[in-house]
Design a protein around this motif. Sequence first.
Motif, PDB file in Angstrom:
ATOM      1  N   VAL A 141       0.968  -1.207  -0.118  1.00 28.72           N
ATOM      2  CA  VAL A 141       0.056  -0.085  -0.005  1.00 28.72           C
ATOM      3  C   VAL A 141       0.878   1.417  -0.009  1.00 28.72           C
ATOM      4  N   GLY A 142       0.444   2.341  -0.330  1.00 30.58           N
ATOM      5  CA  GLY A 142       0.908   3.737  -0.190  1.00 30.58           C
ATOM      6  C   GLY A 142       2.230   3.864  -1.115  1.00 30.58           C
ATOM      7  N   ASP A 143       3.209   4.556  -0.851  1.00 33.04           N
ATOM      8  CA  ASP A 143       4.154   4.580  -1.694  1.00 33.04           C
ATOM      9  C   ASP A 143       4.819   3.537  -2.366  1.00 33.04           C
ATOM     10  N   HIS A 166       2.561   2.670  -5.275  1.00 33.70           N
ATOM     11  CA  HIS A 166       2.502   4.046  -6.257  1.00 33.70           C
ATOM     12  C   HIS A 166       3.538   4.841  -5.822  1.00 33.70           C
ATOM     13  N   GLY A 210       0.565  12.224  -1.085  1.00 35.61           N
ATOM     14  CA  GLY A 210      -0.163  12.047  -0.066  1.00 35.61           C
ATOM     15  C   GLY A 210      -1.557  11.713  -0.218  1.00 35.61           C
ATOM     16  N   THR A 219      -2.229   8.054  -0.926  1.00 38.89           N
ATOM     17  CA  THR A 219      -2.026   7.262   0.200  1.00 38.89           C
ATOM     18  C   THR A 219      -3.378   7.392   1.217  1.00 38.89           C
ATOM     19  N   ASP A 227      -5.838   5.162  -0.128  1.00 38.73           N
ATOM     20  CA  ASP A 227      -5.624   3.878   0.105  1.00 38.73           C
ATOM     21  C   ASP A 227      -5.947   3.432   1.483  1.00 38.73           C
ATOM     22  N   ARG A 272      -7.599  -0.963  -5.996  1.00 37.81           N
ATOM     23  CA  ARG A 272      -6.551  -0.105  -6.080  1.00 37.81           C
ATOM     24  C   ARG A 272      -5.749  -0.318  -7.369  1.00 37.81           C
ATOM     25  N   SER A 322      -3.854   3.094  -9.112  1.00 41.20           N
ATOM     26  CA  SER A 322      -2.366   3.316  -9.031  1.00 41.20           C
ATOM     27  C   SER A 322      -1.887   3.339 -10.306  1.00 41.20           C
TER      28      SER A 322
END
Length: 147
Positions: free
Chosen positions: A26-28, A31, A41, A44, A47, A92, A96
């Motif tokens: 997930v997050g950075d 993607h 940001g 995220t 997410d 997601r 992404s």
Amino acid sequence: MSSPLRYRHPWELLWGNINKDNVCVVGDALHPITPYIGQGGYATLEDGVVLARCLVGALLKEQSEETKGQGDREREEYKRIEMGLKIYAKERRWRSIELISTTYFVGFVQQGNGQVTTFLRDNILPAFLAGLLLKRADFDCGKLSIS
């Protein structure tokens, strides 16, 4: 030895797995995007909302009657988490890909120094890029309901 962080190309999400069993990226890590589109940001936070919704939906389902012992309950919970993460990954993946593709394209155009790229960037693409960036910012990740 850990592998170095690297930029993820948009096409890698088409064929790559972002979840396995009860683990999901997930997050950075899912993607990683450069600041060209100003969505890092926010993506995220999206997410987090989608992940919470998917996990809560999977964990709040009625337990089966066959679940008697502690081991059975733990296995069923593990499977529920796994199912929630699969739903999250499916939901997601395309968002992404869309974000990574956009930042990839915008970065290429903004950093290009060839004559054609410079001409396109300075004369033709500003209106298109502005619309593209606004389109990426308009995303509804759903709602979390309070039970």
